[in-house]
Design a protein around this motif. Structure first.
Motif, PDB file in Angstrom:
ATOM      1  N   LEU A  36     -54.853 -36.042  29.943  1.00  0.00           N
ATOM      2  CA  LEU A  36     -55.897 -34.798  29.519  1.00  0.00           C
ATOM      3  C   LEU A  36     -55.031 -33.716  29.187  1.00  0.00           C
ATOM      4  CD1 LEU A  36     -58.919 -35.046  31.684  1.00  0.00           C
ATOM      5  CD2 LEU A  36     -58.714 -35.411  29.609  1.00  0.00           C
ATOM      6  N   PRO A  37     -53.943 -33.017  29.641  1.00  0.00           N
ATOM      7  CA  PRO A  37     -53.404 -31.985  29.282  1.00  0.00           C
ATOM      8  C   PRO A  37     -52.601 -32.016  28.086  1.00  0.00           C
ATOM      9  CG  PRO A  37     -52.618 -32.364  31.609  1.00  0.00           C
ATOM     10  CD  PRO A  37     -53.686 -33.400  31.284  1.00  0.00           C
ATOM     11  N   ASN A  38     -52.132 -33.081  27.748  1.00  0.00           N
ATOM     12  CA  ASN A  38     -51.318 -33.525  26.392  1.00  0.00           C
ATOM     13  C   ASN A  38     -52.679 -33.732  25.424  1.00  0.00           C
ATOM     14  OD1 ASN A  38     -50.149 -35.119  28.698  1.00  0.00           O
ATOM     15  ND2 ASN A  38     -48.552 -34.706  27.484  1.00  0.00           N
ATOM     16  N   ILE A  39     -53.488 -34.249  25.584  1.00  0.00           N
ATOM     17  CA  ILE A  39     -54.704 -34.328  24.620  1.00  0.00           C
ATOM     18  C   ILE A  39     -55.051 -33.049  24.477  1.00  0.00           C
ATOM     19  CG2 ILE A  39     -57.037 -35.326  24.277  1.00  0.00           C
ATOM     20  CD1 ILE A  39     -55.991 -37.749  25.724  1.00  0.00           C
ATOM     21  N   ALA A  40     -55.387 -32.181  25.354  1.00  0.00           N
ATOM     22  CA  ALA A  40     -56.151 -31.107  25.094  1.00  0.00           C
ATOM     23  C   ALA A  40     -55.245 -29.923  24.302  1.00  0.00           C
ATOM     24  CB  ALA A  40     -56.473 -30.377  26.525  1.00  0.00           C
ATOM     25  N   ASP A  41     -53.974 -30.057  24.554  1.00  0.00           N
ATOM     26  CA  ASP A  41     -53.050 -29.178  24.127  1.00  0.00           C
ATOM     27  C   ASP A  41     -53.111 -29.368  22.400  1.00  0.00           C
ATOM     28  OD1 ASP A  41     -51.057 -27.604  23.585  1.00  0.00           O
ATOM     29  OD2 ASP A  41     -49.623 -28.751  24.169  1.00  0.00           O
ATOM     30  N   GLU A  42     -53.141 -30.766  21.980  1.00  0.00           N
ATOM     31  CA  GLU A  42     -53.014 -31.380  20.621  1.00  0.00           C
ATOM     32  C   GLU A  42     -54.296 -31.136  20.002  1.00  0.00           C
ATOM     33  OE1 GLU A  42     -52.617 -35.046  17.637  1.00  0.00           O
ATOM     34  OE2 GLU A  42     -51.367 -35.013  19.787  1.00  0.00           O
ATOM     35  N   ASN A 101     -59.976 -48.954  19.709  1.00  0.00           N
ATOM     36  CA  ASN A 101     -59.119 -48.179  20.254  1.00  0.00           C
ATOM     37  C   ASN A 101     -57.781 -47.996  19.130  1.00  0.00           C
ATOM     38  OD1 ASN A 101     -59.088 -48.176  23.422  1.00  0.00           O
ATOM     39  ND2 ASN A 101     -59.836 -50.106  22.809  1.00  0.00           N
ATOM     40  N   ALA A 102     -57.830 -48.837  18.122  1.00  0.00           N
ATOM     41  CA  ALA A 102     -56.853 -48.243  16.952  1.00  0.00           C
ATOM     42  C   ALA A 102     -57.365 -46.753  16.189  1.00  0.00           C
ATOM     43  CB  ALA A 102     -56.619 -49.407  16.067  1.00  0.00           C
ATOM     44  N   LEU A 103     -58.546 -47.023  16.386  1.00  0.00           N
ATOM     45  CA  LEU A 103     -59.174 -45.649  15.639  1.00  0.00           C
ATOM     46  C   LEU A 103     -58.770 -44.415  16.215  1.00  0.00           C
ATOM     47  CD1 LEU A 103     -62.656 -46.621  14.809  1.00  0.00           C
ATOM     48  CD2 LEU A 103     -61.033 -46.359  13.262  1.00  0.00           C
ATOM     49  N   THR A 104     -58.695 -44.303  17.897  1.00  0.00           N
ATOM     50  CA  THR A 104     -58.199 -43.383  18.679  1.00  0.00           C
ATOM     51  C   THR A 104     -56.687 -42.919  18.083  1.00  0.00           C
ATOM     52  OG1 THR A 104     -59.614 -43.933  20.472  1.00  0.00           O
ATOM     53  CG2 THR A 104     -58.057 -42.488  20.867  1.00  0.00           C
ATOM     54  N   VAL A 105     -56.163 -43.948  18.232  1.00  0.00           N
ATOM     55  CA  VAL A 105     -54.589 -43.797  17.518  1.00  0.00           C
ATOM     56  C   VAL A 105     -54.510 -42.631  16.249  1.00  0.00           C
ATOM     57  CG1 VAL A 105     -52.270 -44.754  16.974  1.00  0.00           C
ATOM     58  CG2 VAL A 105     -53.983 -45.661  18.506  1.00  0.00           C
ATOM     59  N   PHE A 106     -55.451 -42.974  15.394  1.00  0.00           N
ATOM     60  CA  PHE A 106     -55.326 -42.287  13.784  1.00  0.00           C
ATOM     61  C   PHE A 106     -56.193 -41.418  13.716  1.00  0.00           C
ATOM     62  CE2 PHE A 106     -53.927 -46.827  13.517  1.00  0.00           C
ATOM     63  CZ  PHE A 106     -52.379 -46.612  13.058  1.00  0.00           C
ATOM     64  N   LEU A 107     -57.265 -41.156  14.304  1.00  0.00           N
ATOM     65  CA  LEU A 107     -58.257 -40.193  13.933  1.00  0.00           C
ATOM     66  C   LEU A 107     -57.806 -38.536  14.411  1.00  0.00           C
ATOM     67  CD1 LEU A 107     -61.548 -41.790  14.925  1.00  0.00           C
ATOM     68  CD2 LEU A 107     -60.609 -41.339  12.622  1.00  0.00           C
ATOM     69  N   TRP A 175     -49.271 -38.659  23.121  1.00  0.00           N
ATOM     70  CA  TRP A 175     -50.462 -39.473  23.697  1.00  0.00           C
ATOM     71  C   TRP A 175     -51.167 -40.582  22.911  1.00  0.00           C
ATOM     72  CZ3 TRP A 175     -55.378 -39.499  21.651  1.00  0.00           C
ATOM     73  CH2 TRP A 175     -55.491 -38.628  20.515  1.00  0.00           C
ATOM     74  N   ARG A 176     -50.797 -40.498  21.584  1.00  0.00           N
ATOM     75  CA  ARG A 176     -51.451 -41.389  20.713  1.00  0.00           C
ATOM     76  C   ARG A 176     -50.726 -42.836  21.107  1.00  0.00           C
ATOM     77  NH1 ARG A 176     -55.042 -39.108  17.119  1.00  0.00           N
ATOM     78  NH2 ARG A 176     -55.012 -36.818  16.833  1.00  0.00           N
ATOM     79  N   VAL A 177     -49.333 -42.715  21.502  1.00  0.00           N
ATOM     80  CA  VAL A 177     -48.663 -43.805  21.447  1.00  0.00           C
ATOM     81  C   VAL A 177     -49.032 -44.756  22.842  1.00  0.00           C
ATOM     82  CG1 VAL A 177     -46.366 -44.746  22.459  1.00  0.00           C
ATOM     83  CG2 VAL A 177     -46.585 -42.886  20.925  1.00  0.00           C
ATOM     84  N   ALA A 178     -49.640 -44.073  23.543  1.00  0.00           N
ATOM     85  CA  ALA A 178     -50.445 -44.730  24.865  1.00  0.00           C
ATOM     86  C   ALA A 178     -51.561 -45.671  24.394  1.00  0.00           C
ATOM     87  CB  ALA A 178     -50.908 -43.786  25.979  1.00  0.00           C
ATOM     88  N   PHE A 179     -52.340 -45.095  23.244  1.00  0.00           N
ATOM     89  CA  PHE A 179     -53.585 -45.846  23.041  1.00  0.00           C
ATOM     90  C   PHE A 179     -52.986 -46.883  21.862  1.00  0.00           C
ATOM     91  CE2 PHE A 179     -55.738 -42.272  24.734  1.00  0.00           C
ATOM     92  CZ  PHE A 179     -56.598 -42.636  25.211  1.00  0.00           C
ATOM     93  N   ALA A 180     -52.002 -46.469  21.107  1.00  0.00           N
ATOM     94  CA  ALA A 180     -51.206 -47.871  20.232  1.00  0.00           C
ATOM     95  C   ALA A 180     -51.057 -48.890  21.010  1.00  0.00           C
ATOM     96  CB  ALA A 180     -49.912 -46.973  19.629  1.00  0.00           C
ATOM     97  N   VAL A 181     -50.471 -48.568  22.333  1.00  0.00           N
ATOM     98  CA  VAL A 181     -50.181 -49.930  23.207  1.00  0.00           C
ATOM     99  C   VAL A 181     -51.354 -50.524  23.779  1.00  0.00           C
ATOM    100  CG1 VAL A 181     -49.142 -50.428  25.512  1.00  0.00           C
ATOM    101  CG2 VAL A 181     -48.117 -48.756  24.049  1.00  0.00           C
ATOM    102  N   VAL A 182     -52.490 -49.615  23.973  1.00  0.00           N
ATOM    103  CA  VAL A 182     -53.741 -50.348  24.262  1.00  0.00           C
ATOM    104  C   VAL A 182     -54.229 -51.315  23.231  1.00  0.00           C
ATOM    105  CG1 VAL A 182     -56.083 -49.647  24.862  1.00  0.00           C
ATOM    106  CG2 VAL A 182     -54.182 -48.684  25.971  1.00  0.00           C
TER     107      VAL A 182
END
Length: 406
Positions: A36-42, A101-107, A175-182
């Motif tokens: 959450l802190p990383n996502i909020a920061d970006e 989940n791939a959408l989360t990586v790129f949006l 953080w997007r790398v984590a969702f790419a793995v997902v």
């Protein structure tokens, strides 16, 4: 093909295929909490620069939106697909999880990422509900519960391995790398389901109206309330575990994945013990579990300032909370009559209402300036509220027999 005649090796491959998807669901649901802190920061840079607390509170909506997707999707999809071949349904659900989940990586924006999180939550409950039926049939008579437990193991293992690994990768490379793995995990699950899950007929004559008959049973509503409100206390705590470690205990960011591993270990053990205890005495396990959860959350709020006690209590939080998970599931199945498939899916709706409620209330008390330990007190209050609902449920049940579903 009769699934009960499948060879042991083929059955294991089928179950492993479904468990891979379960592992992915565990990652996508929980990895966001450690990042959450990383996502909020970006995604909320201006708000983060002005007030990290407000930015974290707003970022918590990503958790709530995913949970809302589960709540909406579980009964809707489970009811609609009941008449279709279940192996094809599982392929479709795994593919949808891959894409969303791939959408989360790129949006690029917070709003679009929020929309992708809602979409990713839609197949969650149906995947577990329909997957449990497929697993039970693959294993055949006498081994049905083992098949269901194997799938759920993917979810708990995700909290031991997948979530901490995803959190570490997200902190290291974004953080997007984590969702790419997902997304890759779900892609693997889709391929494996195509290759190894046997053909499995649905219920061609089953209608949505018949499936929705489960909602005419009062005890179903009581049980869903216990899951949504009582278990919501767990999510109030888990959603803000990262700032609890870094801001309250004063530990570096790399400690967060370690704490998440402890949470996952507690959840894995609690899931196994909870199933055993619920078989012995479901009522006592449910009631004492809610009391224990409230006590542990209160202790966490008081003792989180030292990383050692925080880590130990997080382990206990994971254990106690996961004791309740199979207990609530079993209670719901007991009171659902003939509506077992939609009841299995609805359990995940209830738990994710709790996810949404806990994340929202936890963020609200932080935004109100009550500090990062406030979500733990909120969790204790929700656990007590769940206990009251459970007691009321049993009181009503003692006065009037549970009606059968129409």
């Amino acid at each position: 093909m009769n699934p009960s005649t499948e060879s042991r090796g083929a059955a294991k491959w089928a179950l492993l295929s479904l468990a891979i998807g379960s592992f992915g669901i565990g990652m996508t649901e929980f990895v966001v909490m450690g990042l959450l802190p990383n996502i909020a920061d970006e995604l909320l840079p201006t708000l983060w620069a002005r007030s990290p607390e407000d930015a974290l509170s707003q970022a918590g909506w990503l958790i709530s939106l995913y949970a809302l997707g589960v709540v909406v999707g579980a009964p809707t999809i489970a009811g609609f697909v009941a008449r279709f071949p279940r192996h094809r349904v599982m392929i479709g659900l795994a593919l949808a999880l891959t894409v969303f989940n791939a959408l989360t990586v790129f949006l690029p924006t917070f709003e679009l990422v929020g929309a992708s999180r809602f979409l990713a939550g839609l197949p969650h409950g149906a995947y577990f509900g329909i997957g449990a039926l497929v697993a039970a049939d693959v294993m055949g008579p006498g081994n049905r519960a083992k098949g269901v437990a194997f799938i759920l193991t993917g979810l708990t293992v995700a909290n031991v391995v997948g979530v901490p690994l995803g959190t570490f990768l997200g902190q290291l490379w974004g953080w997007r790398v984590a969702f790419a793995v997902v997304a890759l995990v779900f892609a693997l699950a889709t391929v494996c389901i195509i290759l190894f899950v046997p053909k499995h007929p649905g219920s061609p004559g089953r209608t949505m109206r018949e499936e929705l008959g489960v909602f005419r049973i009062p005890q179903v509503w009581f049980t869903l309330g216990v899951g949504a409100i009582g278990f919501g206390g767990f999510f109030a705590v888990y959603s803000y575990i990262a700032p609890l470690v870094t801001e309250v205990a004063g530990s570096p960011e790399w400690v967060v994945p370690i704490v998440l591993v402890l949470m996952g270990l507690g959840m894995t053990a609690g899931n196994l013990v909870g199933g055993h205890l619920a078989d012995i005495d479901l009522r006592r396990t449910l009631l004492f579990g809610l009391v224990a959860m409230a006590v542990v959350f209160a202790l966490l709020a008081v003792l989180a300032f030292w990383i050692v006690t925080l880590a130990l209590l997080v382990l206990v939080v994971g254990f106690v909370s996961s004791v309740l998970s199979p207990t609530i599931q079993t209670r719901l199945m007991d009171v659902a009559g003939d509506n077992q498939s939609i009841a299995a899916a609805m359990n995940h709706s209830a738990l994710n209402i709790g996810n949404s409620l806990g994340a929202f209330l936890g963020g609200a008390v932080i935004a109100a300036g009550w500090g990062f330990t406030a979500p733990s007190w909120t969790g204790a209050a929700l656990a007590i509220a769940g206990l009251v609902i459970a007691l009321l449920s049993y009181r009503v049940e003692a006065r009037k027999p549970v009606p059968a579903a129409a």
